[in-house]
Design a protein around this motif. Structure first.
Motif, PDB file in Angstrom:
ATOM      1  N   VAL A   2       0.862  -1.191   0.000  1.00  0.00           N
ATOM      2  CA  VAL A   2       0.000   0.000   0.000  1.00  0.00           C
ATOM      3  C   VAL A   2       0.894   1.234   0.000  1.00  0.00           C
ATOM      4  O   VAL A   2       2.065   1.166   0.392  1.00  0.00           O
ATOM      5  CB  VAL A   2      -0.923   0.037   1.239  1.00  0.00           C
ATOM      6  CG1 VAL A   2      -1.997  -1.000   1.142  1.00  0.00           C
ATOM      7  CG2 VAL A   2      -0.128  -0.101   2.514  1.00  0.00           C
ATOM      8  N   GLU A  37      12.838  14.786   3.703  1.00  0.00           N
ATOM      9  CA  GLU A  37      13.284  16.133   4.097  1.00  0.00           C
ATOM     10  C   GLU A  37      12.157  17.155   3.914  1.00  0.00           C
ATOM     11  O   GLU A  37      12.299  18.176   3.258  1.00  0.00           O
ATOM     12  CB  GLU A  37      14.513  16.605   3.282  1.00  0.00           C
ATOM     13  CG  GLU A  37      15.792  15.899   3.653  1.00  0.00           C
ATOM     14  CD  GLU A  37      16.372  15.137   2.464  1.00  0.00           C
ATOM     15  OE1 GLU A  37      15.982  15.512   1.354  1.00  0.00           O
ATOM     16  OE2 GLU A  37      17.117  14.177   2.659  1.00  0.00           O
ATOM     17  N   ARG A  67       6.478  10.676  -2.866  1.00  0.00           N
ATOM     18  CA  ARG A  67       7.468   9.798  -3.512  1.00  0.00           C
ATOM     19  C   ARG A  67       8.827  10.123  -2.898  1.00  0.00           C
ATOM     20  O   ARG A  67       9.577  10.936  -3.436  1.00  0.00           O
ATOM     21  CB  ARG A  67       7.516  10.035  -5.026  1.00  0.00           C
ATOM     22  CG  ARG A  67       6.195   9.833  -5.740  1.00  0.00           C
ATOM     23  CD  ARG A  67       6.319  10.311  -7.182  1.00  0.00           C
ATOM     24  NE  ARG A  67       7.114   9.396  -7.991  1.00  0.00           N
ATOM     25  CZ  ARG A  67       6.537   8.443  -8.735  1.00  0.00           C
ATOM     26  NH1 ARG A  67       5.225   8.295  -8.720  1.00  0.00           N
ATOM     27  NH2 ARG A  67       7.268   7.631  -9.449  1.00  0.00           N
ATOM     28  N   GLU A 127      12.765   1.615   3.779  1.00  0.00           N
ATOM     29  CA  GLU A 127      13.603   1.569   2.567  1.00  0.00           C
ATOM     30  C   GLU A 127      12.698   1.957   1.421  1.00  0.00           C
ATOM     31  O   GLU A 127      11.639   1.325   1.259  1.00  0.00           O
ATOM     32  CB  GLU A 127      14.124   0.142   2.384  1.00  0.00           C
ATOM     33  CG  GLU A 127      14.665  -0.166   0.985  1.00  0.00           C
ATOM     34  CD  GLU A 127      16.144   0.170   0.853  1.00  0.00           C
ATOM     35  OE1 GLU A 127      16.813   0.139   1.903  1.00  0.00           O
ATOM     36  OE2 GLU A 127      16.603   0.489  -0.244  1.00  0.00           O
ATOM     37  N   SER A 169       9.334   0.067  -0.262  1.00  0.00           N
ATOM     38  CA  SER A 169       9.796  -1.282  -0.633  1.00  0.00           C
ATOM     39  C   SER A 169       9.989  -2.105   0.638  1.00  0.00           C
ATOM     40  O   SER A 169       9.924  -3.331   0.578  1.00  0.00           O
ATOM     41  CB  SER A 169      11.106  -1.191  -1.423  1.00  0.00           C
ATOM     42  OG  SER A 169      12.157  -1.104  -0.493  1.00  0.00           O
ATOM     43  N   ARG A 208      15.611  16.853  -6.993  1.00  0.00           N
ATOM     44  CA  ARG A 208      16.072  15.462  -7.088  1.00  0.00           C
ATOM     45  C   ARG A 208      17.313  15.403  -7.989  1.00  0.00           C
ATOM     46  O   ARG A 208      18.279  14.726  -7.674  1.00  0.00           O
ATOM     47  CB  ARG A 208      14.943  14.578  -7.669  1.00  0.00           C
ATOM     48  CG  ARG A 208      15.060  13.126  -7.205  1.00  0.00           C
ATOM     49  CD  ARG A 208      13.879  12.284  -7.578  1.00  0.00           C
ATOM     50  NE  ARG A 208      12.614  12.840  -7.047  1.00  0.00           N
ATOM     51  CZ  ARG A 208      11.620  13.204  -7.881  1.00  0.00           C
ATOM     52  NH1 ARG A 208      11.779  13.091  -9.181  1.00  0.00           N
ATOM     53  NH2 ARG A 208      10.511  13.689  -7.398  1.00  0.00           N
ATOM     54  N   MET A 256      16.016  -8.004   4.263  1.00  0.00           N
ATOM     55  CA  MET A 256      15.617  -7.360   3.000  1.00  0.00           C
ATOM     56  C   MET A 256      15.720  -8.393   1.891  1.00  0.00           C
ATOM     57  O   MET A 256      16.642  -9.213   1.884  1.00  0.00           O
ATOM     58  CB  MET A 256      16.600  -6.225   2.662  1.00  0.00           C
ATOM     59  CG  MET A 256      16.403  -4.958   3.441  1.00  0.00           C
ATOM     60  SD  MET A 256      14.881  -4.149   3.045  1.00  0.00           S
ATOM     61  CE  MET A 256      15.172  -3.736   1.322  1.00  0.00           C
ATOM     62  N   ARG A 270      20.280  -6.306   7.796  1.00  0.00           N
ATOM     63  CA  ARG A 270      20.813  -4.974   8.158  1.00  0.00           C
ATOM     64  C   ARG A 270      20.723  -4.815   9.665  1.00  0.00           C
ATOM     65  O   ARG A 270      19.689  -5.082  10.272  1.00  0.00           O
ATOM     66  CB  ARG A 270      19.971  -3.878   7.468  1.00  0.00           C
ATOM     67  CG  ARG A 270      20.046  -4.038   5.947  1.00  0.00           C
ATOM     68  CD  ARG A 270      19.233  -2.988   5.255  1.00  0.00           C
ATOM     69  NE  ARG A 270      19.435  -3.104   3.788  1.00  0.00           N
ATOM     70  CZ  ARG A 270      18.913  -2.265   2.923  1.00  0.00           C
ATOM     71  NH1 ARG A 270      18.180  -1.248   3.349  1.00  0.00           N
ATOM     72  NH2 ARG A 270      19.134  -2.418   1.635  1.00  0.00           N
ATOM     73  N   LYS A 290       9.721 -11.387  -1.846  1.00  0.00           N
ATOM     74  CA  LYS A 290       8.881 -10.735  -2.866  1.00  0.00           C
ATOM     75  C   LYS A 290       8.040 -11.774  -3.600  1.00  0.00           C
ATOM     76  O   LYS A 290       6.893 -11.530  -3.956  1.00  0.00           O
ATOM     77  CB  LYS A 290       9.765  -9.990  -3.887  1.00  0.00           C
ATOM     78  CG  LYS A 290      10.607  -8.879  -3.271  1.00  0.00           C
ATOM     79  CD  LYS A 290       9.772  -7.690  -2.791  1.00  0.00           C
ATOM     80  CE  LYS A 290      10.698  -6.603  -2.219  1.00  0.00           C
ATOM     81  NZ  LYS A 290       9.954  -5.711  -1.285  1.00  0.00           N
ATOM     82  N   HIS A 307      -3.998  -8.539   2.294  1.00  0.00           N
ATOM     83  CA  HIS A 307      -2.605  -9.042   2.276  1.00  0.00           C
ATOM     84  C   HIS A 307      -2.298  -9.841   3.529  1.00  0.00           C
ATOM     85  O   HIS A 307      -1.157 -10.208   3.746  1.00  0.00           O
ATOM     86  CB  HIS A 307      -1.653  -7.845   2.174  1.00  0.00           C
ATOM     87  CG  HIS A 307      -2.024  -6.910   1.056  1.00  0.00           C
ATOM     88  ND1 HIS A 307      -1.957  -7.289  -0.269  1.00  0.00           N
ATOM     89  CD2 HIS A 307      -2.549  -5.657   1.066  1.00  0.00           C
ATOM     90  CE1 HIS A 307      -2.373  -6.280  -1.014  1.00  0.00           C
ATOM     91  NE2 HIS A 307      -2.737  -5.294  -0.250  1.00  0.00           N
TER      92      HIS A 307
END
Lengths: 373, 228, 163, 357
Positions: free
Chosen positions: A56, A89, A300, A322, A330, B45, B125, B135, B207, C113
């Motif tokens: 989500v 930030e 994002r 992450e 992710s 960016r 991960m 990690r 995944k 989920h």
């Protein structure tokens, strides 16, 4: 399960038990009243929080953080939202910071009230539990005033909060604080200095400081062992450095340092500190400012990872996020303070009697939703 | 979009990069304001990516004694255990090889200057193409500094030495990471699943995880018959 | 009650007896504390001073043997599902189940989920009243309990039912 | 209204059966029936009173009978009646591996222990079922029979929690019999008789003739007796055998339906007996606090019942304020605190009567 010795009895303080604060199973080896070995078995409330976070978007994760530690939902939102903002930030307006601190401190009082009340219930005193719940209801009214929900709020969004403060919020909260302060002394009279309560909690389940640190215990449980570690003071996030409050540390008043009574009393003192913070925050809160102004349209965060910690009523709540630049995280890992608090139970509750184990478990103040995630 | 709007957005982006957001927020016309913001975000960016790659070249030029804990302690680990680093140092983490991780960990905890006495968090991960990464966020209560150590292993040989003797909380963290990802922590005294029942198949947080059909006769997948 | 269950023709006396038994059972449904997750906190708040469950004659019992109503308050996971079934079977006979909250009703926010979440407690135990909400407000829970009391009142244990 | 007066009175009424065995049986059955009603009604009223007292202490309303359908009375008065009826119609589960005979026998043992003791309790000048000359000794002896029922219940339900509850109750009740017995000895030393009526007659003439104010030692003896009696009836702060938060249900975890309600019934019957002994022994039984007034036979029952109800209220008051003691602390208090003090009491009373006559 290996050979069962003749005289030892394996007992399951099962997933359904009046005082395991939810679905926790303690596999206990006892001979007579003395407990020789405890292995907590958890996972009965594993609701796949981290799998949801990978499916989500960032702001849809917030309701799930509410349901992890359902006693301190505001604090969980706060922790997650601070982590995402740090990753992006994103600077949040002054007024929102104040609102968040006020809500977090109100939530700390409510969570501690229920924790102390249920602890009294574990020791056998029914009435303090109901008094504390009655006062907690007033805090829930204040939350309902602002965001309409009683227990799980989804109030703090990334970059702001969902609803601005209603009219008369500051007055009602001041009224609550004036009503609430004398109540704390009533609880102290009723439970804290009650001879039987002290008899049942002093010198029991002593948690030495180094064991606590090695087990990653944090929050009131760690401070009760004498370690002065409070994220609001040591690693201040949001605007906690604007308020002056002291961090109560256990001092072994009624027994050795770090026993059940200390853990109970540190929480009671923390409630007083939170009242102090609330009074300052309510006085300094800027009147104008739009809470929705800094809400980003598309969340994002840039590629990268962040580990940020905040102080919840149960300890250091850490979020390891992450992100790979897409609107869906992710990986989100939630480091829950109750998880570490429960891991200490096996070490400090061995050798005590059956009723002490229940008392030690109660003093650690665990919430199963956060442990099993 | 008319030319002057473009010019207006360009110089607004300059001001935004310089740091003050007032002019952008001051535009009443919502469409223009959101365009300006988007442009600003894109510019930011771009600047960030440039900055990230920038240090790569100038790092080999000379060694700036940066005070970033990851850099500082990474170098110390490199001197103490040569050849244990898996990738070159950067600001966010220290990449290690799994083999002598146990001695590095004991050293990290026992060394008075470092004294990382609390393992804050251990995260598993799944980086795809059968790479699994563990990690560790280590933190020192006394010196109050924090580093992040990453150890990458492949799916078919996911062995990492266990550190549960050093930091006792590692016991439960590692059991949970094994439960979710399928690592194998050698030397772990109680290597069982932490959250899921013992007889659960598969490692959920990978995944490519497929939910099992039934568990003790109960239909597991998300949709019951006749629901969809 | 096994001997008396649906053995008698429907006549005035038996109807009156049914009403009396229905009244007794609906006036004192003792609930079995089955707090799993966030709904358990809301159940505690309902049992506390402001919305007092004791007004409806409901006393919390911690052992399944002495309880009539099992309020499944919270998310039932796969690991817990077998325990819920076993505990339901331990309860003494006229027993009822209230699925409190959307997690117990249908898996709630975790239905898509949640690989480890049971999609609704009615897969393992028969449910009498579903209380919606996440968590349901105390008033909603009390409304669910009143619905259950109505249902118990209408039950006719003694009269023979058309099998 | 003792049995023999009833027997002679009935004999006069029906001369044909004068002095025959059946008349004796009838003369015994009628008071026992009356007593059974007194105990049952007392239990029902006390359950309702306990829930109301608990509620008012906890700032809530308690059973108000606001459920759906037919009301449970104006202020929930019929609540306990509904509870009893519901428990009657519950399924009666006997665990398969349980020790069937003992499982069935246990609740009745406890109830018999409590109910039979009520026979010797004087509710008025003449209102007593059987005026034994060893009244108080009889009550204590029969009262301690309840322990066997508890242990049986704990052992026979073949459940680890009940085993814990049974063992704990065995340790607790047996050891608290001793301080209770010793403080009774203090009364006997003063009054010189074992019979309940005799003890009460000794205390006639107003408040200050009651044994509790006879001398400081009896004052302390009253409190020791009262606390150890609270422990004997498993009431908080000594409710360790059925500790709600530790042992799920303690010794009555496996009981359901009517069998379980017998435990509830006998707990209140026990409370009735022990507070009757306490008020008869120390608080002047059916004497009124003011010497001259309200001292006729009818008023005696009122005074006796009001003292009993007051003591039961204090027990309820304990329950909703005190936390629970641990087993070894409980033993500690009994053997290391109560026992020495009650021995000193006996010595003190003897010494006091020697000097002050």
């Amino acid at each position: 399960m290996g050979v069962i010795h003749g005289e030892e009895m394996v007992l399951n303080i099962g997933p359904q038990h009046p005082s395991t604060h939810g679905v926790l199973r303690l596999r206990v080896k006892t001979d007579g009243e003395i407990i020789s070995e405890i292995t907590p078995v958890i996972g009965y409330l594993h609701r796949c929080f981290e799998k949801h976070c990978e499916n989500v978007t960032y702001d849809q994760v917030i309701p799930y953080t509410d349901r992890c530690d359902y006693l301190a939902a505001m604090a969980n939102n706060f922790g997650y939202v601070v982590a995402v903002e740090e990753l992006m930030e994103l600077k949040v307006p002054e007024k929102v910071e104040y609102i968040r601190v006020i809500m977090a401190e109100l939530q700390r009082i409510a969570s501690h009230l229920l924790a102390l009340g249920v602890y009294g219930l574990d020791i056998g005193a029914f009435t303090p539990f109901l008094f504390m719940l009655r006062d907690r209801e007033r805090i829930l009214d204040i939350f309902e005033l602002t965001c309409g929900a009683r227990l799980l709020y989804n109030y703090m969004w990334v970059g702001g909060v969902s609803h601005d403060l209603p009219k008369g919020f500051v007055e009602t909260t001041f009224q609550f604080l004036d009503y609430f302060e004398p109540q704390i002394d009533e609880y102290n009279k009723l439970l804290t200095h009650n001879k039987i309560f002290v008899e049942r909690t002093a010198d029991i389940g002593v948690l030495p400081a180094d064991v606590a640190i090695s087990y990653g215990v944090s929050g009131p449980n760690l401070r009760a062992s004498g370690v002065k570690w409070d994220l609001r003071r040591n690693a201040p996030y949001s605007i906690y450095d604007k308020f002056e409050f002291d961090v109560p540390v256990g001092d072994g008043a009624k027994g050795t340092l770090g026993d059940c009574w200390d853990r109970y009393y540190v929480r009671m003192l923390e409630v007083k500190e939170s009242v102090k913070i609330l009074r300052q925050a309510l006085a300094q809160i800027p009147k104008e400012g739009d809470v929705h102004q800094a809400l980003p349209k598309k969340i994002r965060p840039p590629k990268g990872s962040i580990y940020s910690r905040t102080e919840t009523p149960r300890g250091d709540l850490g979020f390891y996020i992450e992100s790979d630049g897409s609107p869906i995280p992710s990986r989100v890992k939630m480091r829950s303070p109750a998880f570490t608090a429960l891991s200490v139970l096996g070490e400090i509750a061995e050798g005590w009697m059956m009723s002490d184990v229940i008392s030690i478990l109660g003093s650690l103040d665990i919430v199963l939703g956060e442990i099993d995630r | 979009m008319s030319a002057d709007q473009e010019k207006l957005i360009a110089e607004l982006v300059e001001k935004g990069l310089a740091g003050d957001m007032e002019p952008i927020n001051a535009i009443e016309d919502r469409v223009l304001r959101s365009k300006a913001k988007a442009a600003l975000a894109k510019a930011k960016r771009a600047a960030k990516v440039a900055a990230a790659s920038a240090p790569a070249e100038e790092k080999p030029a000379e060694e700036p004694p940066s005070d970033n804990p990851n850099q500082k302690f990474g170098k110390m680990i490199e001197d103490k255990f040569p050849g244990s680093l898996d990738a070159d140092l950067n600001d966010t983490h220290i990449q290690l090889k799994p083999d002598n991780w146990f001695d590095i960990a004991t050293w990290l905890k026992s060394e008075p200057a470092l004294h990382f006495d609390s393992l804050q968090c251990q995260t598993g991960m799944d980086l795809g193409e059968n790479i699994l990464e563990a990690r560790y966020n280590l933190h020192s209560m006394t010196h109050d500094h924090m580093i992040e150590i990453r150890i990458a292993v492949t799916r078919d040989k996911p062995n990492i030495p266990s550190i549960e003797q050093i930091w006792r909380i590692g016991d439960w963290f590692e059991r949970e990471t094994y439960d979710m990802f399928g690592f194998h922590f050698d030397g772990h005294r109680d290597h069982r699943r932490m959250l899921l029942p013992e007889d659960w198949e598969g490692y959920p947080l990978r995944k490519d995880y497929e939910v099992q059909e039934t568990y003790h006769g109960i239909i597991v997948p998300k949709v019951k018959q006749g629901w969809e | 009650m096994g001997l008396l269950e649906n053995r008698f023709q429907d006549n005035v006396v038996v109807a009156k007896l049914d009403k009396l038994i229905g009244w007794a059972r609906s006036t004192s449904p003792w609930y079995f504390q089955f707090g799993l997750a966030c709904c358990a906190i809301e159940m505690m708040a309902t049992a506390a001073s402001r919305h007092d469950l004791e007004r409806l004659g409901m006393m919390p019992r911690s052992s399944p043997r002495q309880a009539d109503v099992m309020i499944v308050a919270g998310t039932v996971t796969m690991k817990m599902a077998l325990r819920v079934k076993k505990l339901y079977e331990q309860m003494a006979d006229p027993k009822y189940v209230i699925a409190m909250g959307s997690c117990a009703t249908s898996g709630g926010p975790y239905w898509q989920h949640g690989y480890h979440v049971l999609k609704g407690v009615d897969i393992v135990v028969p449910v009498d009243v579903y209380v919606p909400g996440c968590p349901p407000r105390p008033e909603a829970l009390i409304e669910g309990l009143l619905k259950l009391q109505e249902k118990i009142l209408e039950e006719r244990p003694l009269t023979r039912k058309m099998a | 209204m003792t049995v023999d007066t009833l027997f002679t009175w009935l004999g006069g009424l029906i001369p044909a059966m004068e002095g025959s065995g059946t008349l004796l049986v009838i003369a015994i059955l009628i008071p026992c029936l009356v007593l059974f009603l007194v105990v049952a009604v007392n239990a029902i009223v006390m359950v309702y009173a306990e829930r109301k007292v608990a509620a008012f202490m906890q700032d809530r309303l308690g059973p108000m009978g606001q459920g759906v359908g037919l009301h449970a009375g104006k202020w929930g008065l019929l609540q306990t009646v509904a509870d009893a009826l519901k428990l009657l119609t519950k399924e009666d589960i006997i665990p398969e591996k349980a020790d069937k005979l003992l499982f069935i026998l246990a609740p009745f043992m406890i109830f018999v222990g409590a109910f039979v003791a009520v026979i010797a309790v004087p509710f008025g000048e003449t209102v007593i079922v059987a005026d034994f000359n060893i009244g108080i000794f009889y009550i204590l002896a029969i009262g301690s029979m309840g322990v066997i029922g508890l242990i049986l219940a704990g052992w026979s339900s073949n459940n680890k929690w009940s085993l814990y509850g049974g063992m704990r109750s065995a340790a607790q009740i047996v050891s608290y019999e001793i301080p209770a017995g010793l403080s009774i000895i203090v009364i006997i030393m003063l009054t010189g008789t074992l019979s309940m009526q005799g003890i009460i007659q000794y205390q006639e003439g107003g408040l200050f003739n009651w044994i509790i104010f006879a001398n400081p030692f009896t004052f302390v003896a009253f409190f020791i007796f009262f606390i150890s009696v609270v422990a004997e009836t498993n009431r908080t702060p000594f409710d360790i055998p059925e500790a709600e938060s530790e042992l799920v249900g303690g010794f009555h975890t496996e009981y359901s339906g009517m069998r379980w309600s017998f435990f509830f019934l006998s707990e209140y019957a026990n409370m009735l007996v022990v507070s009757a002994v306490a008020s008869a022994g120390f608080l002047g039984g059916w004497h009124s606090p003011i010497p001259g007034y309200f001292d006729s036979n009818g008023w005696g029952i009122f005074w006796m019942m009001s003292k009993i109800v007051f003591l039961i209220f204090v027990m309820m008051w304990f329950r909703w304020t005190f936390p629970r003691l641990r087993v070894d602390q409980l033993m500690n208090i009994c053997w290391k605190v109560f026992l020495p003090i009650s021995l000193i009491n006996i010595f003190g009373v003897g010494f006091w009567t020697l000097i002050f006559g």
